[in-house]
Design a protein around this motif. Structure first.
Motif, short mmCIF file in Angstrom:
data_model
loop_
_atom_site.label_atom_id
_atom_site.label_comp_id
_atom_site.label_asym_id
_atom_site.label_seq_id
_atom_site.Cartn_x
_atom_site.Cartn_y
_atom_site.Cartn_z
N ILE A 143 -2.26 12.58 3.38
CA ILE A 143 -3.59 12.05 3.70
C ILE A 143 -3.89 10.83 2.85
CG2 ILE A 143 -4.46 14.24 4.59
CD1 ILE A 143 -5.92 14.71 1.94
N ASN A 144 -3.30 10.75 1.67
CA ASN A 144 -3.49 9.58 0.82
C ASN A 144 -2.76 8.36 1.38
OD1 ASN A 144 -5.22 10.04 -1.70
ND2 ASN A 144 -4.09 11.95 -1.40
N LYS A 145 -1.62 8.56 1.97
CA LYS A 145 -0.92 7.45 2.63
C LYS A 145 -1.75 6.96 3.82
CE LYS A 145 3.60 6.16 4.47
NZ LYS A 145 4.95 6.67 4.78
N GLN A 146 -2.37 7.90 4.54
CA GLN A 146 -3.23 7.52 5.66
C GLN A 146 -4.42 6.68 5.17
OE1 GLN A 146 -4.17 10.71 8.60
NE2 GLN A 146 -2.66 11.91 7.47
N LEU A 147 -5.03 7.12 4.06
CA LEU A 147 -6.17 6.38 3.52
C LEU A 147 -5.75 4.99 3.02
CD1 LEU A 147 -9.16 6.21 2.79
CD2 LEU A 147 -8.60 7.37 0.62
N ALA A 148 -4.63 4.91 2.32
CA ALA A 148 -4.15 3.62 1.82
C ALA A 148 -3.84 2.67 2.97
CB ALA A 148 -2.90 3.82 0.94
N PHE A 189 -12.43 11.71 8.07
CA PHE A 189 -11.38 10.77 8.47
C PHE A 189 -10.75 11.25 9.77
CE2 PHE A 189 -7.31 8.60 8.51
CZ PHE A 189 -7.57 7.38 7.89
N ASN A 190 -10.48 10.29 10.63
CA ASN A 190 -9.83 10.57 11.91
C ASN A 190 -8.70 9.56 12.06
OD1 ASN A 190 -9.55 9.66 14.82
ND2 ASN A 190 -10.66 11.58 15.10
N ALA A 191 -7.54 10.02 12.46
CA ALA A 191 -6.37 9.14 12.55
C ALA A 191 -6.62 7.93 13.46
CB ALA A 191 -5.16 9.92 13.03
N ASN A 192 -7.42 8.08 14.48
CA ASN A 192 -7.68 6.98 15.42
C ASN A 192 -8.77 6.04 14.93
OD1 ASN A 192 -5.77 7.94 17.29
ND2 ASN A 192 -7.25 9.37 18.12
N GLU A 193 -9.77 6.58 14.25
CA GLU A 193 -10.93 5.79 13.85
C GLU A 193 -10.95 5.41 12.38
OE1 GLU A 193 -14.66 7.63 15.17
OE2 GLU A 193 -13.41 8.92 16.43
N GLY A 194 -10.20 6.12 11.55
CA GLY A 194 -10.29 5.92 10.11
C GLY A 194 -11.44 6.72 9.55
N ILE A 195 -12.17 6.14 8.62
CA ILE A 195 -13.30 6.85 8.00
C ILE A 195 -14.42 6.95 9.04
CG2 ILE A 195 -15.04 6.79 6.18
CD1 ILE A 195 -13.01 5.33 4.42
N THR A 196 -14.87 8.17 9.28
CA THR A 196 -15.88 8.42 10.30
C THR A 196 -17.29 8.52 9.73
OG1 THR A 196 -15.44 10.80 10.16
CG2 THR A 196 -14.25 9.55 11.86
N ASN A 197 -17.41 8.80 8.45
CA ASN A 197 -18.72 8.87 7.81
C ASN A 197 -19.16 7.43 7.54
OD1 ASN A 197 -20.45 8.71 5.34
ND2 ASN A 197 -20.38 10.95 5.50
N ALA A 242 0.84 -1.19 0.00
CA ALA A 242 0.00 0.00 0.00
C ALA A 242 0.88 1.25 0.00
CB ALA A 242 -0.91 0.01 1.23
N PHE A 243 0.40 2.28 -0.68
CA PHE A 243 1.12 3.55 -0.63
C PHE A 243 0.22 4.70 -1.03
CE2 PHE A 243 1.98 1.78 -4.83
CZ PHE A 243 1.81 2.86 -5.70
N GLY A 244 0.56 5.85 -0.50
CA GLY A 244 -0.06 7.10 -0.93
C GLY A 244 0.82 7.66 -2.02
N ALA A 245 0.22 8.06 -3.14
CA ALA A 245 0.98 8.54 -4.29
C ALA A 245 1.33 10.02 -4.13
CB ALA A 245 0.21 8.28 -5.58
N SER A 246 2.08 10.27 -3.08
CA SER A 246 2.47 11.63 -2.71
C SER A 246 3.79 11.55 -1.96
CB SER A 246 1.39 12.23 -1.79
OG SER A 246 1.86 13.38 -1.14
N SER A 247 4.56 12.62 -2.01
CA SER A 247 5.81 12.67 -1.25
C SER A 247 5.64 13.44 0.06
CB SER A 247 6.93 13.29 -2.09
OG SER A 247 6.57 14.61 -2.46
N SER A 248 4.43 13.85 0.37
CA SER A 248 4.17 14.59 1.60
C SER A 248 4.44 13.70 2.81
CB SER A 248 2.71 15.07 1.63
OG SER A 248 2.39 15.59 2.91
N THR A 249 5.14 14.24 3.80
CA THR A 249 5.41 13.46 5.01
C THR A 249 4.13 13.25 5.83
OG1 THR A 249 6.07 15.47 6.18
CG2 THR A 249 7.83 14.14 5.19
N ASN A 250 3.13 14.08 5.62
CA ASN A 250 1.84 13.94 6.30
C ASN A 250 0.74 13.59 5.30
OD1 ASN A 250 2.82 14.69 8.93
ND2 ASN A 250 2.98 16.76 8.14
#
Length: 176
Positions: free
Chosen positions: A17-22, A152-160, A7-15
């Motif tokens: 959000i796509n890496k978090q989703l992946a 999205f919440n870092a602890n819960e994931g997708i909240t909707n 899995a990977f986020g297709a971004s070079s951002s250290t934070n």
């Protein structure tokens, strides 16, 4: 036998959000070994035929190709930069396609996208859904998460709950 997910986020951002989703999506699969890649580990010179002719294909492109080859499922969440792939991902895409034009190697692939905005990266998601099969992706599903910060919440994931259910339905349809 345990199946492997890359899995990977297709971004070079250290934070990213796509890496978090992946990472979140990968965690929803049971009995799997998940490896989350960081595109910063695959930073290469900007692709050009001149550089390839002079220096060959970078080892990092070969390494990325080989990582994809170890997967039973590839999960990529695409950052949308001006309606297209991030430069970091596009460069890896270009170099790795020189290793093998079918660099996804017919692996099952789940394509995701998210953004802070209400469209959730839909433009880049459509580009990838149309393009990735030509690069050997066996696309099993796609999902867009709009308004990342609201859903999205870092602890819960997708909240909707509806959006979470939509993603879980796609995940459950993928046989590993």
């Amino acid at each position: 036998m345990t199946k492997k997910i890359i899995a990977f986020g297709a971004s070079s951002s250290t934070n990213s959000i796509n890496k978090q989703l992946a990472t979140y999506a990968a965690s929803q699969f049971e009995n799997t070994d998940v490896e989350v890649l960081d595109l910063n580990d695959y930073e290469m010179p900007i692709f050009s035929l001149d550089k390839e002719s002079k220096n060959g294909i970078p080892e990092l492109a070969k390494d990325f190709f080989n990582k994809i080859g170890t997967a039973d499922l590839v999960i990529v969440s695409l950052a949308e930069h001006n309606g297209a792939y991030s430069t970091a991902f596009k460069n890896i895409f270009d170099w790795t396609s020189r290793v093998n034009p079918k660099f996804f190697q017919e692996k099952q692939t789940l394509i995701l996208a998210t953004s802070p905005g209400p469209r959730g990266g839909l433009t880049v998601l459509e580009i990838a859904k149309n393009r990735f099969p030509f690069q050997g992706a066996n696309v099993k599903g796609s999902f867009s998460l709009p308004s990342f910060n609201d859903n999205f919440n870092a602890n819960e994931g997708i909240t909707n709950e509806k959006l979470k259910g939509d993603l879980l339905e796609i995940i459950q349809s993928i046989e590993l």
